[in-house]
Enzyme design. Structure first.
Site, PDB file in Angstrom:
ATOM      1  N   ARG A   1      46.960  47.288  36.149  1.00 16.19           N
ATOM      2  CA  ARG A   1      47.232  46.330  35.062  1.00 16.19           C
ATOM      3  C   ARG A   1      48.287  45.304  35.455  1.00 16.19           C
ATOM      4  NH1 ARG A   1      44.840  47.360  30.281  1.00 16.19           N
ATOM      5  NH2 ARG A   1      44.159  49.498  30.037  1.00 16.19           N
TER       6      ARG A   1
ATOM      7  N   LEU B   1      47.927  44.665  27.145  1.00 11.73           N
ATOM      8  CA  LEU B   1      48.775  43.839  28.009  1.00 11.73           C
ATOM      9  C   LEU B   1      50.004  44.618  28.455  1.00 11.73           C
ATOM     10  CD1 LEU B   1      48.438  40.715  25.751  1.00 11.73           C
ATOM     11  CD2 LEU B   1      47.471  40.960  28.052  1.00 11.73           C
TER      12      LEU B   1
ATOM     13  N   ASN C   1      47.937  36.926  18.149  1.00 16.57           N
ATOM     14  CA  ASN C   1      46.659  37.637  18.215  1.00 16.57           C
ATOM     15  C   ASN C   1      46.026  37.650  16.833  1.00 16.57           C
ATOM     16  OD1 ASN C   1      44.651  39.420  19.351  1.00 16.57           O
ATOM     17  ND2 ASN C   1      45.650  41.116  18.298  1.00 16.57           N
TER      18      ASN C   1
ATOM     19  N   HIS D   1      43.654  40.324  14.606  1.00 21.15           N
ATOM     20  CA  HIS D   1      43.180  41.703  14.606  1.00 21.15           C
ATOM     21  C   HIS D   1      42.277  41.897  13.385  1.00 21.15           C
ATOM     22  CE1 HIS D   1      43.221  45.948  15.563  1.00 21.15           C
ATOM     23  NE2 HIS D   1      43.411  46.195  14.278  1.00 21.15           N
TER      24      HIS D   1
HETATM   25  C1  GAR Z   1      37.204  39.371  16.469  1.00 17.63           C
HETATM   26  O1  GAR Z   1      36.699  40.084  15.374  1.00 17.63           O
HETATM   27  C2  GAR Z   1      38.659  39.748  16.694  1.00 17.63           C
HETATM   28  O2  GAR Z   1      39.361  39.983  15.518  1.00 17.63           O
HETATM   29  C3  GAR Z   1      38.507  40.999  17.493  1.00 17.63           C
HETATM   30  O3  GAR Z   1      37.451  40.740  18.383  1.00 17.63           O
HETATM   31  C4  GAR Z   1      36.538  39.829  17.765  1.00 17.63           C
HETATM   32  C5  GAR Z   1      36.307  38.683  18.714  1.00 17.63           C
HETATM   33  O4  GAR Z   1      35.283  37.844  18.257  1.00 17.63           O
HETATM   34  N1  GAR Z   1      39.717  41.331  18.174  1.00 17.63           N
HETATM   35  C6  GAR Z   1      40.144  42.580  18.372  1.00 17.63           C
HETATM   36  O5  GAR Z   1      39.509  43.563  18.027  1.00 17.63           O
HETATM   37  C7  GAR Z   1      41.479  42.688  19.082  1.00 17.63           C
HETATM   38  N2  GAR Z   1      41.960  44.019  19.041  1.00 17.63           N
HETATM   39  P1  GAR Z   1      35.076  36.399  18.900  1.00 17.63           P
HETATM   40  O6  GAR Z   1      35.004  36.590  20.413  1.00 17.63           O
HETATM   41  O7  GAR Z   1      33.763  35.934  18.348  1.00 17.63           O
HETATM   42  O8  GAR Z   1      36.226  35.519  18.512  1.00 17.63           O
END
Ligand code: GAR
Length: 199
Positions: free
Chosen positions: A74, A102, A116, A118
């Protein structure tokens, strides 16, 4: 956030990039460059085949793919990622479906300029499978959270949230689609507020 007229925004993705596209489109529609001196300058992905990379190119953005599988650990990957991001001198680094844990070195390097989204109403349901877990818990409402990224996964300061109902018969797919449509509103809104407030 650093003051100045050139506020470069770098977006990190791993998948379809729909939040990235929503942010780029909002930035253009709402004239962030004229109003805040801010623009999205690059999209990076840890997955070379992420559909969001082609979408970013269609939007006229510079893209970089750094395959995390090519690095021994990482720390090595995050060091390469930092080098690729810092070429764009970012004021703000936006994680938009970037599915990597990260290192603390990465988080410290971007302290105060890393955010971010979530797909849950934090502090509930940190981590993965948020929609199924909300359904299994019998929640009447679900949603999404824009937050600052700190060393504590999914626990940084909450910047904005949106709430949707969990409807009878929902499964993780239908609920995630309802949440995602709100993500596309709340993420650009949170970024614009940061640009306006910390300009
Ligand atoms: C979104 O729902 C975002 O909230 C999630 O991944 C998806 C990405 O969609 N993120 C996580 O789960 C982070 N832990 P996208 O590529 O269409 O924007």
């Amino acid at each position: 956030m650093r003051a100045g007229v050139n506020k470069n925004i770098v977006i990190l993705i791993s998948g379809s990039g729909s939040n990235m596209a929503a942010i780029v489109q909002a930035s253009r529609r709402q004239h962030w460059e004229e109003r805040h001196g801010a623009r999205v300058v690059a999209v990076l992905s840890n997955k070379p085949d992420a559909p969001g990379l082609s979408l970013a190119r269609e939007l006229g953005l510079a893209t970089t793919a750094l395959d995390h599988r090519g690095y021994p650990n990482r720390e090595a990957f995050d060091a390469a990622l930092i080098a690729a991001i810092d070429r764009h001198a970012p004021t703000l680094v936006v994680l938009a479906g970037f599915m990597r844990i990260l290192t603390s070195g990465f988080v410290a390097h971007y302290a105060g300029r890393l955010i971010n989204i979530h797909p849950s109403l934090l502090p509930a349901f940190t981590g993965l499978h948020t929609h199924q877990r909300a359904i299994d818990a019998g929640c009447c409402f679900a949603g999404c959270t824009v937050h600052r990224v700190t060393h504590d996964l999914d626990h940084g300061e909450i910047l904005d949230q949106a709430v949707v109902p969990v409807l009878p018969g929902d499964d993780a797919t239908t609920l995630s689609a309802r949440v995602l449509s709100q993500e596309h509103i709340v993420y650009p809104r949170a970024i614009e507020r940061l640009l306006a407030n910390e300009g």
